[in-house]
Design an enzyme around this catalytic site. Structure first.
Site, PDB file in Angstrom:
ATOM      1  N   ASP A  96      35.344  40.113  36.809  1.00  0.00           N
ATOM      2  CA  ASP A  96      34.632  41.146  36.036  1.00  0.00           C
ATOM      3  C   ASP A  96      35.429  41.708  34.863  1.00  0.00           C
ATOM      4  O   ASP A  96      36.649  41.726  34.864  1.00  0.00           O
ATOM      5  CB  ASP A  96      34.162  42.291  36.949  1.00  0.00           C
ATOM      6  CG  ASP A  96      35.275  42.901  37.803  1.00  0.00           C
ATOM      7  OD1 ASP A  96      36.237  42.189  38.134  1.00  0.00           O
ATOM      8  OD2 ASP A  96      35.172  44.096  38.126  1.00  0.00           O
ATOM      9  N   GLU A 163      36.014  43.532  40.962  1.00  0.00           N
ATOM     10  CA  GLU A 163      37.295  44.128  41.365  1.00  0.00           C
ATOM     11  C   GLU A 163      37.401  45.542  40.806  1.00  0.00           C
ATOM     12  O   GLU A 163      37.894  46.448  41.482  1.00  0.00           O
ATOM     13  CB  GLU A 163      38.468  43.268  40.868  1.00  0.00           C
ATOM     14  CG  GLU A 163      39.835  43.730  41.369  1.00  0.00           C
ATOM     15  CD  GLU A 163      40.396  44.933  40.617  1.00  0.00           C
ATOM     16  OE1 GLU A 163      41.028  45.785  41.263  1.00  0.00           O
ATOM     17  OE2 GLU A 163      40.188  45.054  39.398  1.00  0.00           O
TER      18      GLU A 163
END
Ligand SMILES: [Zn+2]
Ligand SMILES: [Zn+2]
Length: 436
Positions: A96, A163
């Site tokens: 991400d 994350e």
């Protein structure tokens, strides 16, 4: 050797026939990986929206010869390569990006924008370098697949979502990561560093990243006219006392040898000069390493909040409420046996001067969950230097002069960073995989 070259040609890797070392093979594959990096960097996706990123990762891993499962924990990818008897080793990268508007001025800078949940819009950027992690991991997967004849075991490569929101590892585990796929004996992850120069690595055993808790304190009061404080219960004064006394939790109560942080990041109350508010709202981030310290801090916050409210003469029905968010990111613990094995392998390959200590910090990483879900699993998270050597030299090695992770100006030097990332991850994996 012949087997490696044949496999490499089969895989479509540009490996010259004379490539007989890891460095040569990785150097030959680096242009492919840097092109992949630039594509990922220009096309970032925020937490749990890694749809195109996840599809690309799945395609790359399939092309490398792995059996690929998608949609594990929403957008997560699990790729497996069974290669005879030996340990199950899981390597993890995260996918991400962040809602940050890029200001690097790079030709491959992200121009993407998103609508924010609370209204307004923002740019999107791989400001934490998860694009470096993915590119390095694809290089690692390609190399280990091409050199299957040299190791034994089951290799699992996971591409994890979210994350940055702390939910990706949790969701992959909840979606059966350790039940639907062979449970690993070893997990290894890497993170780029905004303070180490390219070509260097950071690794240490023990705790390296912290427990992260979010705590809300709703301070109640009895509002009224600012001219008549004696007729009110002022929540601003009480909340201010709470903020002050919280500072003593670590400075006066905790063992000075124990790392911890209590930060009041938000203090909101009131509307106007002459109105005493009905409420004040504090938002805290609370950081620690051990479960015991975490509990000590949470208990201490509750006690201080209640104690200050009693001192302020608050009746029982106006006691402040402390809310500890259910979701927390546990501390990242590098298990000593595996971490020391990997460190020794790094030192042998890169030389002692390139292998630095991973200074423990109070940031959080949900990589921790893969070990926490089963503490018999050996776990290591290491750092790869991402700062261009000339930039590092110009800053005199002073990290405060360098753009940090999450900065709109964070710009890793892709070629040497990814090259080191692949060499290091292959070396780490090979140090725990079976030998042939
Ligand atoms: Zn980050
Ligand atoms: Zn990160």
């Amino acid at each position: 050797m012949r087997r490696f070259v044949a496999a490499a040609i089969f895989m479509g890797l540009a490996v010259p026939a004379a490539a007989d070392t890891l460095s040569d093979a990785v150097a030959a594959d680096t242009p492919y990986l840097v092109a992949l990096y630039k594509h990922l960097h220009a096309n970032p996706e925020v937490s749990f929206q890694e749809v195109e990123t996840s599809a690309r990762m799945a395609a790359e891993l399939k092309k490398a010869g792995f059996t690929v499962t998608t949609g594990v924990g929403k957008t997560g990818v699990v790729a497996m390569l069974k290669n005879g008897d030996g340990p199950v080793v899981m390597l993890r990268a995260d996918m991400d990006a962040l809602p940050v508007t890029e200001e690097t001025g790079l030709p491959y800078a992200s121009k993407k924008t998103i609508q924010l949940e609370g209204g307004g819009s923002s740019g999107v950027m791989h400001a934490c370098g998860h694009d470096i992690h993915m590119s390095s991991m694809i290089g690692t997967a390609r190399h280990l697949a091409a050199t299957k004849g040299e190791w034994a075991g089951t290799l699992i490569v996971i591409m994890q979502p979210a994350e940055e929101r702390g939910g990706g590892a949790r969701d992959m585990l909840a979606d059966g990561l350790y039940e639907r796929f062979p449970k690993p004996a070893h997990v290894i992850g890497l993170h780029d560093s905004a303070t180490l120069p390219t070509g260097t690595l950071g690794i240490s055993d023990g705790f390296v990243m912290a427990n992260v808790d979010s705590v809300d304190i709703e301070v109640k009061g009895k509002g009224g006219h600012g001219a008549y404080p004696h007729t009110t219960k002022d929540p601003v004064v009480l909340a201010s006392r709470i903020v002050g006394t919280l500072q003593t939790l670590i400075s006066r109560e905790l063992d000075p040898q124990t790392p911890a942080v209590v930060t009041v990041g938000a203090f909101n109350a009131g509307t106007k000069h002459n109105i005493i508010s009905d409420a004040a709202h504090l938002q805290l981030t609370v950081r620690s390493y051990s479960d015991e310290t975490r509990q000590f801090l949470i208990d201490g916050i509750k006690r201080i909040v209640r104690g200050e409210a009693i001192a302020a003469g608050m009746p029982e029905d106006l006691m402040p409420v402390v809310i500890v968010a259910d979701e927390f990111t546990p501390a990242t613990y590098n298990t000593p046996a595996q971490t020391m094995t990997i460190k020794a392998a790094f030192t042998e390959r890169f030389g002692e001067d390139k292998v630095k200590p991973y200074r423990p910090e109070m940031g959080g990483e949900d990589f921790s969950r893969y070990h926490r879900a089963d503490k018999s699993i050996e776990s290591t998270l290491f750092r790869i230097g991402a700062v261009k050597q000339s930039t590092y030299d110009a800053a005199g090695g002073d990290p405060t002069k360098l753009p940090s992770l999450h900065s709109s100006k964070f710009a890793p030097d892709p070629e040497p960073t990814i090259r080191t990332g692949v060499e290091a991850m292959v070396t780490a994996a090979r140090s725990v995989l079976g030998k042939r």
